[in-house]
Every structure is written in structure tokens, then in C-alpha cells.
Design a protein around this motif. Structure first.
Motif, PDB file in Angstrom:
ATOM      1  N   ALA A 231      19.816  13.051  27.259  1.00  0.00           N
ATOM      2  CA  ALA A 231      20.628  13.253  26.060  1.00  0.00           C
ATOM      3  C   ALA A 231      20.798  14.754  25.825  1.00  0.00           C
ATOM      4  O   ALA A 231      19.995  15.573  26.296  1.00  0.00           O
ATOM      5  N   GLU A 232      21.835  15.110  25.087  1.00  0.00           N
ATOM      6  CA  GLU A 232      22.162  16.511  24.815  1.00  0.00           C
ATOM      7  C   GLU A 232      21.133  17.120  23.853  1.00  0.00           C
ATOM      8  O   GLU A 232      20.801  16.520  22.819  1.00  0.00           O
ATOM      9  N   PRO A 233      20.620  18.324  24.143  1.00  0.00           N
ATOM     10  CA  PRO A 233      19.721  18.966  23.175  1.00  0.00           C
ATOM     11  C   PRO A 233      20.471  19.249  21.877  1.00  0.00           C
ATOM     12  O   PRO A 233      21.609  19.702  21.891  1.00  0.00           O
ATOM     13  N   GLY A 463      12.602  27.292  15.527  1.00  0.00           N
ATOM     14  CA  GLY A 463      13.789  27.132  16.371  1.00  0.00           C
ATOM     15  C   GLY A 463      14.266  25.698  16.427  1.00  0.00           C
ATOM     16  O   GLY A 463      15.474  25.423  16.344  1.00  0.00           O
ATOM     17  N   ALA A 464      13.326  24.758  16.563  1.00  0.00           N
ATOM     18  CA  ALA A 464      13.696  23.336  16.613  1.00  0.00           C
ATOM     19  C   ALA A 464      14.343  22.907  15.305  1.00  0.00           C
ATOM     20  O   ALA A 464      15.320  22.140  15.298  1.00  0.00           O
ATOM     21  N   ALA A 465      13.809  23.409  14.180  1.00  0.00           N
ATOM     22  CA  ALA A 465      14.398  23.086  12.881  1.00  0.00           C
ATOM     23  C   ALA A 465      15.786  23.697  12.747  1.00  0.00           C
ATOM     24  O   ALA A 465      16.720  23.053  12.239  1.00  0.00           O
ATOM     25  N   LEU A 466      15.953  24.940  13.222  1.00  0.00           N
ATOM     26  CA  LEU A 466      17.246  25.619  13.108  1.00  0.00           C
ATOM     27  C   LEU A 466      18.335  24.915  13.902  1.00  0.00           C
ATOM     28  O   LEU A 466      19.500  24.865  13.474  1.00  0.00           O
ATOM     29  N   VAL A 467      17.987  24.395  15.079  1.00  0.00           N
ATOM     30  CA  VAL A 467      18.979  23.662  15.872  1.00  0.00           C
ATOM     31  C   VAL A 467      19.542  22.499  15.061  1.00  0.00           C
ATOM     32  O   VAL A 467      20.764  22.287  15.007  1.00  0.00           O
ATOM     33  N   MET A 468      18.657  21.741  14.416  1.00  0.00           N
ATOM     34  CA  MET A 468      19.113  20.598  13.617  1.00  0.00           C
ATOM     35  C   MET A 468      19.827  21.053  12.346  1.00  0.00           C
ATOM     36  O   MET A 468      20.818  20.442  11.924  1.00  0.00           O
ATOM     37  N   LEU A 469      19.345  22.134  11.723  1.00  0.00           N
ATOM     38  CA  LEU A 469      19.972  22.645  10.505  1.00  0.00           C
ATOM     39  C   LEU A 469      21.416  23.057  10.782  1.00  0.00           C
ATOM     40  O   LEU A 469      22.340  22.680  10.038  1.00  0.00           O
ATOM     41  N   ARG A 470      21.618  23.824  11.850  1.00  0.00           N
ATOM     42  CA  ARG A 470      22.964  24.309  12.155  1.00  0.00           C
ATOM     43  C   ARG A 470      23.858  23.185  12.647  1.00  0.00           C
ATOM     44  O   ARG A 470      25.066  23.201  12.417  1.00  0.00           O
ATOM     45  N   ARG A 471      23.275  22.198  13.290  1.00  0.00           N
ATOM     46  CA  ARG A 471      24.064  21.021  13.674  1.00  0.00           C
ATOM     47  C   ARG A 471      24.596  20.332  12.422  1.00  0.00           C
ATOM     48  O   ARG A 471      25.778  19.946  12.343  1.00  0.00           O
ATOM     49  N   ASN A 472      23.723  20.151  11.447  1.00  0.00           N
ATOM     50  CA  ASN A 472      24.132  19.481  10.207  1.00  0.00           C
ATOM     51  C   ASN A 472      25.183  20.292   9.451  1.00  0.00           C
ATOM     52  O   ASN A 472      26.146  19.728   8.910  1.00  0.00           O
TER      53      ASN A 472
END
Length: 478
Positions: A231-233, A463-472
């Protein structure tokens, strides 16, 4: 702000587990605020489950890792956890663990909150595992990938178990990294999902086709049914199947990502930045030009590897196995020598005194090659000490030479001239070993005569949180 506007970040590291709660900065959509965080030592080292692994085996107890995770969650403010709308997860790459589908964990009522506890699982064989000798690796089929396969890589470990402990593999029907496991348990996934960041760290994965080398693996009798789906990161793996530490049931959970990529993502402000992280091990990473594609022929002797980043881009990475762990080995050796002399001293005391001595000792002719763990591109290289003279044997001389050796070893893998060719203008230095070691900082500045910035926290959980934050945030814009 939405009622559930914060993001939980999780990083399952080699020595510790970290969690954090992050939200967007009120007046800066591109910024963020860390509302709370917690770190717990994993203390998960375990004896290898296979006696054949010998002293080179490196395994961790999954129950202890999840216990540290539970302790981290329990320490975060409950009112913040109730607001969590997404969970981003990262962790140590390359490693592999196994579990039985639908039996990988059991959900129990902890201290007034549901928690999951590992059930039908194996140990985690970590990235530090050295059971796969050069001779064994040479016997494996050539991958259709741009990366060679090294000891500690998931697929290499599975090949080793297939040869040395075939009955062990028959006990399980699912496999993944430790962070793939946690995501699968949180979401109740029947088959684990894996991002290309973790898949390539296992070996036998083609980043261009986004596929495992199934034909090559099947031809060698490899148990391909154990390989996770891809799946896509940054994409969503599923939703939490239970309420978890006040985090509501149905909260979206991202596909597990590599700690290297998330660490870089947490602090790389510009594409012209390189990120140097010296913690247990060492990584120096820089963005490759957009459109870059690595040649799909592995070069076992290459000291720089190209790892998938985000949006189908790549990082050029020199990843040394020898970093803070070498300093820890040296400190432990000194403490043991002192104990053999009938005296006692704390390791923290030895560490602070030796760094202080090295700060005073500005230079030394003593040369230490610190590769006690070898390197993936030079697996048989061991450490050495040369240019020994009676005038260079003080604690300050030896510590200065050891710190210089760690940095010079990295520089030999990725020289600053190569960074300049890639357009790097600044090196961001961070990591637990670097942040508290003035001597390492001095040696970094000598080896990399670019603009060097220290003090920024490279944090995979953030970093893991930021990936999801910016996705949202991007989804809301669209």
C-alpha cells in the motif's frame, strides 16, 4: 478546528518506543504543534528462538515492545487522545516477525481501558541480526531490485529460517515488521499491509513495478504467502477495531512507514537539506532530484542506497550500522574493565567523563575504524585501531579518535562532495547520540564543510503524525 483534529504519532524503535500528539499550528497550515509526547525504553532484547542463530542473532520480545507502547499511551493526556482523528505509525525497518492470522493478539480491559496483548506471535528478528553470513547471502537468488539483500533484511531472515528452522515457519501464516504488526492488530486486518518503504527494506521488492519478486522467490521455495500486500505510504490501512486508550473505535490508521523516512520528514524543510541522524546507528539522507529512478541492478558494494520516500520520490541514504551503539559498546567495555579491577562505576558517569576528556583533547594521531558491526556493503569488515603511540593513549585521545572514526566512516560512505553535487546546501544534525556529544558535533563540522545546523529534533513519531496531518489537510483543501 474539528472535534477530532489531532494526530497520534507512534514510532517503534530499536531501543525505545515513542508516541506524540500533534495538531496543525493555529495560524500556519504548514506548521504544527506537538501537544504531548512520551518515550519509554523497550528493553526488549531476547535470546534467539533458533539455537542455530548463534551469538549473531538479534531478537526482541514483541510483548515488551507492546508493553512500552501501552505505557506511552497511558501517559498521554486522555482529553487529547479523545480528539485523535488519525494515527500515523513508523518503526525500525528491515526486521521481521511472524504471527497467526486472527490470533495475533487478544484485546483485554487494561486499567479501565482496552489494550491489545500479543498472542500467537514470534520474536522480532531485528535489523541488527547477523545470522546471515556472506556465504549464505551469496547462495540466495539475485533479486530484481535496485537494492542488494543484506543480513537483517526480512526476506534474508526468512530464507535463513527456511533452511535452518523450517518447522518454525510452519507455525505462522502472516509476517511483517513490528509496526506492520501493530497496524494489523489495531485494525483487525486479516492480511497485513506494508508500504513500499518497508517492503524495499526486506529485499526482493521492485520499487518501479511496486511488486515483490514473486517468480524469483517461488522458484527458490520461498513461502511467498507470508509476504504482506503493498500500500502507498501515507494511505489509510484501516480503522481501529476497538476503543484504545480513549481513542475512539473507527479511528483511521495509516499504513506503517519506515522510521528513516519519517525521521527525515519531521525536519527536512527544503529539498536542499540533508539530514544526519546519529542515534543507535547513523543515517545521512538527502532528496534525490524529482524523476530520479535507481538502476534496477543491485550493487552489493555500494555504500549509498536509494530508499522510497513519499510521492514516488527517493532518498539517497548512507546508513551505517555503527553509531551510538559503538560508543555504548566502548562505555560498557570500560565499565567491565573497572569491575574486573574490583571497582564500580555507573555507565552514565563514564560517558560524561570520557566526552569531557575528548572535548579537551582537540586532536589526536590515533586512528580508530569503529566498524564493530561491519557494514551492509562490507559485512566482514571489523573494527581496528592504528597509529598507536604512547602519547595518544589517554581517555581523551581514544574517545576523540572513536568519535572521529564514526563520522569518518560515514563520510567514506557518502562524502560531502557528493552531497554538493546533489544540490545540498545544509546538513541538519540530530539524534540522541549526537545531541549530547559535543565531540561528535565538532567532528561532523570538520568532515562536512557545509552549513551545519544542530538541535533540530529528528523524530520519527512526529514525522509519522505529520504525514497523516498533511494528508488530512490536503483532503480538506480538495
Amino acid at each position: 478546528m474539528d472535534a477530532r483534529s489531532v494526530i497520534l504519532g507512534i514510532d517503534l524503535g530499536t531501543t525505545s518506543v515513542k508516541t506524540c500528539v500533534v495538531e496543525a499550528a493555529p495560524r500556519d497550515p504548514s506548521g504544527f504543534v506537538v501537544l504531548a509526547s512520551c518515550t519509554r525504553a523497550a528493553r526488549a532484547e531476547a535470546a534467539a528462538e533458533s539455537a542455530a542463530a548463534g551469538p549473531q542473532g538479534r531478537e526482541q520480545d514483541v510483548s515488551r515492545i507492546t508493553q512500552a507502547l501501552n505505557e506511552c499511551l497511558a501517559a498521554l493526556p486522555r482529553q487529547q487522545l479523545r480528539k485523535v482523528g488519525s494515527i500515523g505509525v513508523s518503526g525500525q525497518m528491515h526486521g521481521v516477525m511472524f504471527w497467526k492470522t486472527s490470533q495475533g493478539c487478544v484485546w483485554t480491559e487494561g486499567e479501565a481501558t482496552p489494550v491489545f496483548e500479543p498472542k500467537a506471535v514470534s520474536h522480532l528478528v531485528t535489523w541488527q541480526d547477523g545470522r546471515c553470513s556472506s556465504r549464505f547471502l551469496a547462495s540466495l537468488p539475485q533479486p530484481e531490485s535496485h537494492l542488494s539483500v543484506a543480513t537483517g533484511f526480512g526476506c534474508a531472515t526468512i530464507f535463513w529460517l527456511l533452511k535452518n528452522s523450517p518447522e518454525f515457519l510452519k507455525s505462522y501464516d502472516a509476517a511483517g515488521t513490528i509496526h506492520d504488526y501493530v497496524v494489523a492488530m489495531l485494525c483487525g486486518l486479516r492480511r497485513p499491509l506494508m508500504s513500499d518503504q518497508n517492503a524495499v527494506s526486506w529485499g526482493y521488492f521492485n520499487t518501479q513495478s511496486q511488486r515483490w519478486n514473486l517468480e524469483i522467490l517461488r522458484a527458490s521455495g520461498f513461502p511467498v504467502h507470508l509476504l504482506p500486500d503493498i500500500a502507498e505510504p501515507g494511505s489509510v490501512a484501516g480503522r481501529t477495531s476497538h476503543t484504545w486508550f480513549e481513542i475512539p473505535k473507527g479511528t483511521e490508521v495509516g499504513v506503517a512507514m519506515g522510521d528513516l523516512q519519517c525521521s527525515v520528514y519531521s525536519c527536512m524543510a527544503h529539498r536542499t537539506d540533508a539530514v544526519l541522524n546519529i542515534s543507535t546507528s547513523v543515517q545521512l539522507a538527502a532528496s534525490m532530484p524529482l524523476g530520479f529512478q535507481p538502476v534496477q541492478t543491485p550493487d552489493p558494494s555500494a555504500s549509498v542506497a536509494y530508499f522510497p520516500y513519499f510521492d514516488r520520490s527517493y532518498l539517497g541514504v548512507a546508513a551505517s550500522l555503527n553509531g551510538g551503539n559503538v560508543l555504548a559498546t566502548f562505555v560498557h567495555m570500560l565499565v567491565q574493565w573497572i569491575a574486573d579491577l574490583g571497582l564500580e562505576v555507573e555507565e552514565s558517569t563514564v560517558y560524561s567523563h570520557m566526552i569531557q576528556a575528548a572535548v579537551q583533547q582537540k586532536d589526536t594521531c590515533l586512528t580508530i575504524t569503529p566498524t564493530v558491526l561491519g557494514e551492509r556493503h562490507l559485512p566482514d569488515q571489523l573494527a581496528s585501531v592504528t597509529r598507536i603511540s604512547s602519547s595518544d593513549l589517554s581517555l581523551g585521545h581514544v574517545t576523540r579518535a572513536l568519535c572521529r572514526g564514526i563520522v569518518q566512516n560515514l563520510h567514506s560512505m557518502l562524502p560531502f562532495q557528493q552531497l554538493k553535487e546533489w544540490g545540498v546546501e545544509r546538513v541538519i544534525g540530530s539524534g540522541s547520540a549526537l545531541s549530547r556529544n559535543e565531540v561528535l558535533k565538532q567532528e561532523v563540522q570538520k568532515a562536512f564543510p557545509l552549513s551545519v545546523s544542530f538541535g533540530q529534533d529528528v523524530d520519527a513519531a512526529v514525522g509519522a503524525a505529520l504525514v497523516m496531518l498533511r494528508r488530512n489537510l490536503n483532503q480538506k483543501k480538495s
